[in-house]
Design a protein around this motif. Structure first.
Motif, PDB file in Angstrom:
ATOM      1  N   VAL A   1      29.285   2.080   0.910  1.00 16.93           N
ATOM      2  CA  VAL A   1      30.405   1.406   1.567  1.00 16.93           C
ATOM      3  C   VAL A   1      30.251   1.459   3.086  1.00 16.93           C
ATOM      4  O   VAL A   1      30.463   0.464   3.777  1.00 16.93           O
ATOM      5  CB  VAL A   1      31.751   2.026   1.122  1.00 16.93           C
ATOM      6  N   GLU A   2      29.846   2.606   3.589  1.00 17.41           N
ATOM      7  CA  GLU A   2      29.684   2.771   5.031  1.00 17.41           C
ATOM      8  C   GLU A   2      28.593   1.850   5.584  1.00 17.41           C
ATOM      9  O   GLU A   2      28.715   1.306   6.676  1.00 17.41           O
ATOM     10  CB  GLU A   2      29.354   4.232   5.370  1.00 17.41           C
ATOM     11  N   GLU A   3      27.510   1.693   4.822  1.00 21.15           N
ATOM     12  CA  GLU A   3      26.418   0.811   5.248  1.00 21.15           C
ATOM     13  C   GLU A   3      26.870  -0.648   5.262  1.00 21.15           C
ATOM     14  O   GLU A   3      26.552  -1.394   6.183  1.00 21.15           O
ATOM     15  CB  GLU A   3      25.218   0.951   4.315  1.00 21.15           C
ATOM     16  N   ILE A   4      27.625  -1.014   4.247  1.00 24.40           N
ATOM     17  CA  ILE A   4      28.130  -2.385   4.162  1.00 24.40           C
ATOM     18  C   ILE A   4      29.035  -2.678   5.354  1.00 24.40           C
ATOM     19  O   ILE A   4      28.922  -3.728   5.982  1.00 24.40           O
ATOM     20  CB  ILE A   4      28.879  -2.613   2.831  1.00 24.40           C
ATOM     21  N   ALA A   5      29.917  -1.735   5.661  1.00 25.57           N
ATOM     22  CA  ALA A   5      30.824  -1.911   6.797  1.00 25.57           C
ATOM     23  C   ALA A   5      30.033  -2.091   8.092  1.00 25.57           C
ATOM     24  O   ALA A   5      30.341  -2.978   8.892  1.00 25.57           O
ATOM     25  CB  ALA A   5      31.763  -0.712   6.912  1.00 25.57           C
ATOM     26  N   GLU A   6      29.004  -1.286   8.259  1.00 28.15           N
ATOM     27  CA  GLU A   6      28.192  -1.384   9.476  1.00 28.15           C
ATOM     28  C   GLU A   6      27.447  -2.722   9.544  1.00 28.15           C
ATOM     29  O   GLU A   6      27.454  -3.397  10.574  1.00 28.15           O
ATOM     30  CB  GLU A   6      27.183  -0.235   9.517  1.00 28.15           C
ATOM     31  N   ILE A   7      26.835  -3.113   8.449  1.00 26.43           N
ATOM     32  CA  ILE A   7      26.066  -4.361   8.409  1.00 26.43           C
ATOM     33  C   ILE A   7      26.962  -5.565   8.696  1.00 26.43           C
ATOM     34  O   ILE A   7      26.585  -6.466   9.449  1.00 26.43           O
ATOM     35  CB  ILE A   7      25.375  -4.529   7.042  1.00 26.43           C
ATOM     36  N   LEU A   8      28.136  -5.586   8.071  1.00 25.06           N
ATOM     37  CA  LEU A   8      29.031  -6.741   8.185  1.00 25.06           C
ATOM     38  C   LEU A   8      29.997  -6.634   9.359  1.00 25.06           C
ATOM     39  O   LEU A   8      30.818  -7.535   9.574  1.00 25.06           O
ATOM     40  CB  LEU A   8      29.828  -6.910   6.888  1.00 25.06           C
ATOM     41  N   GLU A   9      29.890  -5.533  10.097  1.00 28.46           N
ATOM     42  CA  GLU A   9      30.787  -5.295  11.236  1.00 28.46           C
ATOM     43  C   GLU A   9      32.253  -5.340  10.812  1.00 28.46           C
ATOM     44  O   GLU A   9      33.085  -6.012  11.417  1.00 28.46           O
ATOM     45  CB  GLU A   9      30.493  -6.269  12.375  1.00 28.46           C
ATOM     46  N   LEU A  10      32.528  -4.622   9.727  1.00 26.75           N
ATOM     47  CA  LEU A  10      33.890  -4.468   9.218  1.00 26.75           C
ATOM     48  C   LEU A  10      34.249  -2.991   9.268  1.00 26.75           C
ATOM     49  O   LEU A  10      33.378  -2.139   9.407  1.00 26.75           O
ATOM     50  CB  LEU A  10      33.977  -4.946   7.764  1.00 26.75           C
ATOM     51  N   LYS A  11      35.515  -2.709   9.110  1.00 30.95           N
ATOM     52  CA  LYS A  11      35.959  -1.329   9.002  1.00 30.95           C
ATOM     53  C   LYS A  11      35.686  -0.866   7.571  1.00 30.95           C
ATOM     54  O   LYS A  11      35.778  -1.664   6.630  1.00 30.95           O
ATOM     55  CB  LYS A  11      37.450  -1.203   9.323  1.00 30.95           C
ATOM     56  N   VAL A  12      35.376   0.411   7.428  1.00 31.97           N
ATOM     57  CA  VAL A  12      35.117   0.974   6.099  1.00 31.97           C
ATOM     58  C   VAL A  12      36.303   0.691   5.185  1.00 31.97           C
ATOM     59  O   VAL A  12      36.136   0.336   4.011  1.00 31.97           O
ATOM     60  CB  VAL A  12      34.832   2.493   6.193  1.00 31.97           C
ATOM     61  N   GLU A  13      37.499   0.816   5.720  1.00 29.93           N
ATOM     62  CA  GLU A  13      38.705   0.579   4.926  1.00 29.93           C
ATOM     63  C   GLU A  13      38.768  -0.855   4.416  1.00 29.93           C
ATOM     64  O   GLU A  13      39.216  -1.105   3.295  1.00 29.93           O
ATOM     65  CB  GLU A  13      39.953   0.929   5.747  1.00 29.93           C
ATOM     66  N   GLN A  14      38.325  -1.823   5.208  1.00 29.34           N
ATOM     67  CA  GLN A  14      38.322  -3.225   4.766  1.00 29.34           C
ATOM     68  C   GLN A  14      37.402  -3.407   3.565  1.00 29.34           C
ATOM     69  O   GLN A  14      37.731  -4.126   2.626  1.00 29.34           O
ATOM     70  CB  GLN A  14      37.860  -4.145   5.895  1.00 29.34           C
ATOM     71  N   VAL A  15      36.264  -2.742   3.606  1.00 31.46           N
ATOM     72  CA  VAL A  15      35.312  -2.831   2.494  1.00 31.46           C
ATOM     73  C   VAL A  15      35.912  -2.186   1.253  1.00 31.46           C
ATOM     74  O   VAL A  15      35.882  -2.759   0.163  1.00 31.46           O
ATOM     75  CB  VAL A  15      33.959  -2.182   2.860  1.00 31.46           C
ATOM     76  N   ARG A  16      36.483  -1.004   1.431  1.00 29.80           N
ATOM     77  CA  ARG A  16      37.091  -0.297   0.290  1.00 29.80           C
ATOM     78  C   ARG A  16      38.221  -1.111  -0.332  1.00 29.80           C
ATOM     79  O   ARG A  16      38.380  -1.137  -1.552  1.00 29.80           O
ATOM     80  CB  ARG A  16      37.606   1.063   0.728  1.00 29.80           C
ATOM     81  N   GLU A  17      39.023  -1.754   0.493  1.00 28.73           N
ATOM     82  CA  GLU A  17      40.134  -2.567  -0.015  1.00 28.73           C
ATOM     83  C   GLU A  17      39.631  -3.794  -0.763  1.00 28.73           C
ATOM     84  O   GLU A  17      40.294  -4.287  -1.670  1.00 28.73           O
ATOM     85  CB  GLU A  17      41.046  -2.988   1.136  1.00 28.73           C
ATOM     86  N   ALA A  18      38.463  -4.293  -0.391  1.00 25.70           N
ATOM     87  CA  ALA A  18      37.921  -5.492  -1.029  1.00 25.70           C
ATOM     88  C   ALA A  18      37.356  -5.201  -2.417  1.00 25.70           C
ATOM     89  O   ALA A  18      37.345  -6.075  -3.274  1.00 25.70           O
ATOM     90  CB  ALA A  18      36.832  -6.104  -0.153  1.00 25.70           C
TER      91      ALA A  18
END
Length: 50
Positions: free
Chosen positions: A24-41
């Motif tokens: 999740v943390e890698e995805i957030a970094e790659i997509l320039e999103l907050k970790v929380e946004q990824v988790r919520e998705a």
């Protein structure tokens, strides 16, 4: 409006990255999103597959 479309497009990529075993943390970094946004998705992604 344009920013919403960009964010929506980024969120659509999340399932593909999860499938490739990205954290999740890698995805957030790659997509320039907050970790929380990824988790919520993630629950929304699972719901769409059903």
């Amino acid at each position: 409006m344009a920013q919403e479309l960009i964010t929506e497009t980024k969120l659509e990529v999340i399932p593909k990255l999860l499938k490739k075993s990205f954290y999740v943390e890698e995805i957030a970094e790659i997509l320039e999103l907050k970790v929380e946004q990824v988790r919520e998705a993630i629950p929304n992604i699972n719901r769409l597959k059903m």
